[in-house]
Design a protein around this motif. Sequence first.
Motif, mmCIF file in Angstrom:
data_model
loop_
_atom_site.group_PDB
_atom_site.id
_atom_site.type_symbol
_atom_site.label_atom_id
_atom_site.label_comp_id
_atom_site.label_asym_id
_atom_site.label_seq_id
_atom_site.Cartn_x
_atom_site.Cartn_y
_atom_site.Cartn_z
ATOM 1 N N GLU A 196 1.012 -1.243 -0.072
ATOM 2 C CA GLU A 196 -0.104 -0.031 -0.052
ATOM 3 C C GLU A 196 0.803 1.118 0.090
ATOM 4 N N ALA A 197 0.196 2.427 -0.434
ATOM 5 C CA ALA A 197 1.198 3.512 -0.615
ATOM 6 C C ALA A 197 1.551 3.919 0.733
ATOM 7 N N GLY A 198 0.633 3.715 1.678
ATOM 8 C CA GLY A 198 0.568 4.322 3.112
ATOM 9 C C GLY A 198 1.720 3.678 4.074
ATOM 10 N N PHE A 199 2.330 2.249 3.307
ATOM 11 C CA PHE A 199 3.594 1.854 3.731
ATOM 12 C C PHE A 199 4.979 2.584 3.383
ATOM 13 N N ILE A 200 4.787 3.075 2.112
ATOM 14 C CA ILE A 200 6.136 3.638 1.579
ATOM 15 C C ILE A 200 6.117 5.070 2.399
ATOM 16 N N GLN A 201 4.797 5.519 2.711
ATOM 17 C CA GLN A 201 4.807 6.846 3.206
ATOM 18 C C GLN A 201 5.239 6.932 4.521
ATOM 19 N N GLU A 202 4.792 5.965 5.405
ATOM 20 C CA GLU A 202 5.412 5.765 6.738
ATOM 21 C C GLU A 202 6.859 5.375 6.878
ATOM 22 N N TRP A 203 7.193 4.752 5.839
ATOM 23 C CA TRP A 203 8.768 4.321 5.904
ATOM 24 C C TRP A 203 9.561 5.998 5.610
ATOM 25 N N GLU A 204 8.876 6.680 4.448
ATOM 26 C CA GLU A 204 9.505 7.688 4.014
ATOM 27 C C GLU A 204 9.729 8.831 5.638
ATOM 28 N N GLU A 205 8.467 8.815 6.123
ATOM 29 C CA GLU A 205 8.518 9.475 7.340
ATOM 30 C C GLU A 205 9.399 9.446 8.259
ATOM 31 N N ARG A 206 9.893 8.153 8.297
ATOM 32 C CA ARG A 206 10.926 7.734 9.325
ATOM 33 C C ARG A 206 12.281 7.546 8.815
ATOM 34 N N MET A 207 12.646 8.257 7.710
ATOM 35 C CA MET A 207 14.000 8.141 7.139
ATOM 36 C C MET A 207 14.832 9.159 7.734
ATOM 37 N N ALA A 208 16.213 8.516 7.971
ATOM 38 C CA ALA A 208 17.124 9.384 8.707
ATOM 39 C C ALA A 208 17.939 9.994 7.139
ATOM 40 N N LEU A 209 18.686 10.758 7.627
ATOM 41 C CA LEU A 209 19.766 11.754 6.737
ATOM 42 C C LEU A 209 18.601 12.285 5.389
ATOM 43 N N ARG A 210 17.329 12.279 5.842
ATOM 44 C CA ARG A 210 16.825 13.430 4.308
ATOM 45 C C ARG A 210 17.390 14.821 4.431
ATOM 46 N N GLY A 211 17.601 15.383 3.351
ATOM 47 C CA GLY A 211 18.346 16.639 2.913
ATOM 48 C C GLY A 211 19.697 16.697 3.043
ATOM 49 N N GLN A 212 20.323 15.505 3.559
ATOM 50 C CA GLN A 212 21.488 15.433 3.759
ATOM 51 C C GLN A 212 22.507 14.761 2.636
ATOM 52 N N ARG A 213 23.449 14.958 2.249
ATOM 53 C CA ARG A 213 24.579 14.818 1.388
ATOM 54 C C ARG A 213 24.966 13.550 1.891
ATOM 55 N N VAL A 214 24.905 12.419 1.006
ATOM 56 C CA VAL A 214 25.559 11.159 1.343
ATOM 57 C C VAL A 214 26.148 10.530 0.211
ATOM 58 N N GLU A 215 27.026 9.476 0.458
ATOM 59 C CA GLU A 215 27.480 8.728 -0.490
ATOM 60 C C GLU A 215 26.696 7.404 -0.588
ATOM 61 N N LEU A 216 26.137 7.099 -2.024
ATOM 62 C CA LEU A 216 25.633 5.789 -2.012
ATOM 63 C C LEU A 216 26.512 4.664 -2.753
ATOM 64 N N ARG A 217 26.688 3.477 -2.035
ATOM 65 C CA ARG A 217 27.640 2.454 -2.614
ATOM 66 C C ARG A 217 26.850 1.366 -2.884
ATOM 67 N N SER A 218 26.727 1.058 -4.136
ATOM 68 C CA SER A 218 26.159 -0.229 -4.683
ATOM 69 C C SER A 218 26.993 -1.099 -5.142
ATOM 70 N N GLU A 219 26.697 -2.630 -4.904
ATOM 71 C CA GLU A 219 27.603 -3.509 -5.322
ATOM 72 C C GLU A 219 26.802 -4.683 -6.273
ATOM 73 N N SER A 220 27.180 -4.573 -7.602
ATOM 74 C CA SER A 220 26.554 -5.615 -8.462
ATOM 75 C C SER A 220 26.785 -6.979 -8.158
ATOM 76 N N ILE A 221 26.012 -7.816 -8.746
ATOM 77 C CA ILE A 221 26.098 -9.391 -8.519
ATOM 78 C C ILE A 221 27.589 -9.884 -8.734
ATOM 79 N N ASN A 222 28.105 -9.212 -9.685
ATOM 80 C CA ASN A 222 29.741 -9.674 -10.021
ATOM 81 C C ASN A 222 30.583 -9.033 -9.142
ATOM 82 N N GLY A 223 30.112 -8.323 -8.086
ATOM 83 C CA GLY A 223 31.200 -7.667 -6.900
ATOM 84 C C GLY A 223 31.600 -6.487 -7.612
ATOM 85 N N HIS A 224 31.199 -5.814 -8.656
ATOM 86 C CA HIS A 224 31.517 -4.519 -9.129
ATOM 87 C C HIS A 224 31.082 -3.275 -8.056
#
Length: 272
Positions: A196-224
Amino acid sequence: MVEALAELPLGPVRYFRKTGSTNDEAASWATRGAPDLSLVVADEQTAGRGRMGRRWYTPPGAALAFSLVIRPSAKDLPLASESNAARYTALGALAVCQVLRSKLGLEAEIKWPNDVLLEGLKVAGVLAEAHWDGMQLSAVILGIGVNVSSGSVPPTGLLNYPATCLETILGISLPRLELLRFILSELLYWRERLWEAGFIQEWEERMALRGQRVELRSESINGHVTCRTGTVLGLDEKGGLRLQDDTGKVFSAAFGEILPQVRHSIILVQGD
Ligand code: BTN
């Protein structure tokens, strides 16, 4: 243990004084037919696992460590795709976060996608592992670890993020079984509302670091590993992280983890 959870509509419960990892126990039980909402709880894990191949520290008597087998319902099946798997991780994080708020009065937040933070320090983590039958989701093993007393906070060498525990923040000792019951009850509530949209809404309301600059690190299946930086805007409609890069472009990430970015400023000291 089983009696204390008797009021909840769970499947069978297995309790281990000591095991390798409750996620591994639950996964092998699932392959042998464990029904929906089968629960594995351990007092101590000797090979507890975190995301991205990390270790999760669970010494005896100090933490909550449990894994729930979630079988997708007919309602879940058409919606549960690989790109939606973060939703199950969030289910665990949201349940813990809401209990810390409603039962303990703490300002808990979720660091996308799976960490629960108190005062900026990690207090709980979630490891959701999806099992597929060809293209169809057969089970999600939802593993949750909560640092309850100070013995559960990993030694510095094992820390991937600064951590704390509930008893240090509250200054009192907590009954772990009751905490487990509250978290499971909250999980069951949100599990019914997962798409439900309400789930995403509740999750978003509880999100840390909103408005802050972050580094996003993503690892693909081959480890890249790829790293991008951006300012946290919130969530997209699938629960992906929405970020804005330095050129103003908005993009979404379905996987990865974020770390707050400290801007390094160069102070020029004028000499004579
Ligand atoms: C993370 O923060 O990286 C996720 C940590 C998940 C830890 C829990 S403890 C219970 C379950 N069993 C495991 O081996 N891991 C999860």
